[in-house]
Design a protein around this motif. Sequence first.
Motif, mmCIF file in Angstrom:
data_model
loop_
_atom_site.group_PDB
_atom_site.id
_atom_site.type_symbol
_atom_site.label_atom_id
_atom_site.label_comp_id
_atom_site.label_asym_id
_atom_site.label_seq_id
_atom_site.Cartn_x
_atom_site.Cartn_y
_atom_site.Cartn_z
ATOM 1 N N SER A 184 -11.474 -9.068 7.144
ATOM 2 C CA SER A 184 -10.124 -8.933 6.585
ATOM 3 C C SER A 184 -9.811 -9.999 5.543
ATOM 4 O O SER A 184 -9.201 -9.713 4.508
ATOM 5 N N MET A 185 -10.215 -11.243 5.792
ATOM 6 C CA MET A 185 -9.902 -12.305 4.843
ATOM 7 C C MET A 185 -10.785 -12.248 3.590
ATOM 8 O O MET A 185 -10.341 -12.594 2.499
ATOM 9 N N THR A 186 -12.044 -11.814 3.730
ATOM 10 C CA THR A 186 -12.902 -11.724 2.549
ATOM 11 C C THR A 186 -12.556 -10.532 1.675
ATOM 12 O O THR A 186 -12.770 -10.569 0.456
ATOM 13 N N ILE A 187 -12.014 -9.478 2.269
ATOM 14 C CA ILE A 187 -11.572 -8.345 1.453
ATOM 15 C C ILE A 187 -10.492 -8.796 0.484
ATOM 16 O O ILE A 187 -10.469 -8.404 -0.691
ATOM 17 N N GLY A 188 -9.581 -9.665 0.955
ATOM 18 C CA GLY A 188 -8.553 -10.189 0.049
ATOM 19 C C GLY A 188 -9.147 -10.981 -1.084
ATOM 20 O O GLY A 188 -8.758 -10.813 -2.246
ATOM 21 N N LEU A 189 -10.124 -11.848 -0.790
ATOM 22 C CA LEU A 189 -10.727 -12.675 -1.835
ATOM 23 C C LEU A 189 -11.516 -11.849 -2.841
ATOM 24 O O LEU A 189 -11.341 -11.989 -4.057
ATOM 25 N N ALA A 252 -16.336 0.143 -1.213
ATOM 26 C CA ALA A 252 -15.516 1.224 -1.745
ATOM 27 C C ALA A 252 -14.028 0.934 -1.542
ATOM 28 O O ALA A 252 -13.208 1.134 -2.453
ATOM 29 N N ILE A 253 -13.672 0.441 -0.347
ATOM 30 C CA ILE A 253 -12.273 0.098 -0.073
ATOM 31 C C ILE A 253 -11.820 -1.049 -0.986
ATOM 32 O O ILE A 253 -10.699 -1.045 -1.519
ATOM 33 N N ILE A 316 -3.465 -11.914 -2.547
ATOM 34 C CA ILE A 316 -4.383 -11.788 -1.413
ATOM 35 C C ILE A 316 -3.703 -11.171 -0.192
ATOM 36 O O ILE A 316 -4.264 -10.257 0.433
ATOM 37 N N PRO A 317 -2.486 -11.620 0.212
ATOM 38 C CA PRO A 317 -1.872 -10.982 1.389
ATOM 39 C C PRO A 317 -1.594 -9.502 1.193
ATOM 40 O O PRO A 317 -1.672 -8.729 2.155
ATOM 41 N N ALA A 318 -1.297 -9.089 -0.039
ATOM 42 C CA ALA A 318 -1.084 -7.653 -0.284
ATOM 43 C C ALA A 318 -2.373 -6.876 -0.043
ATOM 44 O O ALA A 318 -2.349 -5.762 0.510
ATOM 45 N N MET A 319 -3.506 -7.440 -0.448
ATOM 46 C CA MET A 319 -4.800 -6.798 -0.199
ATOM 47 C C MET A 319 -5.086 -6.711 1.302
ATOM 48 O O MET A 319 -5.576 -5.688 1.807
ATOM 49 N N ILE A 320 -4.791 -7.790 2.023
ATOM 50 C CA ILE A 320 -5.043 -7.795 3.469
ATOM 51 C C ILE A 320 -4.188 -6.737 4.162
ATOM 52 O O ILE A 320 -4.670 -5.992 5.027
ATOM 53 N N LEU A 321 -2.923 -6.647 3.788
ATOM 54 C CA LEU A 321 -2.041 -5.654 4.392
ATOM 55 C C LEU A 321 -2.492 -4.243 4.044
ATOM 56 O O LEU A 321 -2.416 -3.332 4.886
ATOM 57 N N ALA A 322 -2.961 -4.040 2.811
ATOM 58 C CA ALA A 322 -3.417 -2.710 2.411
ATOM 59 C C ALA A 322 -4.634 -2.283 3.223
ATOM 60 O O ALA A 322 -4.708 -1.146 3.718
ATOM 61 N N GLU A 323 -5.609 -3.191 3.381
ATOM 62 C CA GLU A 323 -6.800 -2.862 4.175
ATOM 63 C C GLU A 323 -6.424 -2.607 5.626
ATOM 64 O O GLU A 323 -6.928 -1.666 6.255
ATOM 65 N N GLY A 341 -7.484 -4.352 11.057
ATOM 66 C CA GLY A 341 -6.964 -2.988 11.039
ATOM 67 C C GLY A 341 -7.693 -2.079 12.001
ATOM 68 O O GLY A 341 -7.079 -1.244 12.684
ATOM 69 N N VAL A 342 -9.022 -2.220 12.079
ATOM 70 C CA VAL A 342 -9.803 -1.415 13.018
ATOM 71 C C VAL A 342 -9.408 -1.742 14.451
ATOM 72 O O VAL A 342 -9.283 -0.847 15.308
#
Length: 389
Positions: A184-189, A252-253, A316-323, A341-342
């Motif tokens: 979750s945190m690396t998806i934001g970065l 992809a996400i 970054i927090p917007a990306m985390i919330l979206a994922e 999220g999972v």
Amino acid sequence: MTEATQTQRLPEAGADAAGPEEPGRGATDAEVAVASQWKLTWWSFRRHKLAMAGAIVTLGFYLVVLFAGFLAPYASSHYSPEHTYAPPQRLHVLDDGELGLYVHPQSAEMDPSTLALTWTTDTTQKTELGLFVRGSEYRMLGVITWDRHLLGPVDPDGEPVYLLGADKNGYDILSRMIHGTTVSMTIGLVGVAISLVIAVILGGLSGLLGGITDTIIQRIIEFLMSLPAIPLWMALAAAVPATWNPLERYFAIILILSLIGWTGLAREVRGKFMSVREEEYITAARVDGAGHGRLVVHHMLPQFTSHIIAGLSLSIPAMILAETSLSWLGLGLQAPVVSWGVLLQEAQNVRVITDAPWIMIPGLAVIAAVLALNFFGDGLRDAADPYKN
């Protein structure tokens, strides 16, 4: 009161407002005059207490990302089918008056008529825990193979321990929440890094060249911003083939979130470029023969790099919330990938929440990470704005 008296009292008023502990207060006027923009930004940022707290918490989350295997009691794949929805166990730190970590084992009884599980704690038995104990192997920092864990059962093959409870399959929520932090945190970065490249290129071209280039790019941005974000994310995520492996789906996400989330940052970059392109030092660089590339890299970007970083920290927090939202709906990352999220997918069932409310605990990690990043970003943005300092 005369003007001279006012002038004499101004330094005293400034000193009182700053307080004896204000960072940078001990610097002389000469040091302030020659201080770099980064140093001035740091002095201002340190005065923002919530931002400092947010920075510390954010740093803590990314340390968890680096050392997830060491911090988690178990691997993300470790489970016990006999401990379905096992409740959290109380951690005891004193054993017969002496320092010693242990929990009491739990067992379940099923009601034959309702099939409901009733968990009981056996206070006559103890499952010993220890620090730096051996357990499942993992790769520290992705390089070093190790099997030590910060906290875990002394006997890794004995009774499992669930400090934050278990889910429907008997997975340890604490361990999977720590492993989920990595995703979750690396998806934001990573997502924000891709958005940054797109925003700097298109926003820079729009602000630097102007004219028809600016018009076309701005119409594209306005079109993307007019689309409802969540339905668009859902549509694009649903189009990802179900046959893709977890790594392909992960990227992809990230691409889906990045290709939609660059618009706001691009407008900020455009505004900064437009504000400095007519400055005297830019004109002098043009007269000296500097091309567009040199103007951007050596003269324009360094003037508002701190603003871009502040904008990124708020993205970054917007990306985390979206994922988290997409994964919670079953359209984002999916098992065996572990993300916050999972882990929250089971929370869609009200009956499960009623019987096992501890499955909502990963949501607290989402709240803490988003709040910390927002406090950090707000403080960094204020510190980087000279008109607010």
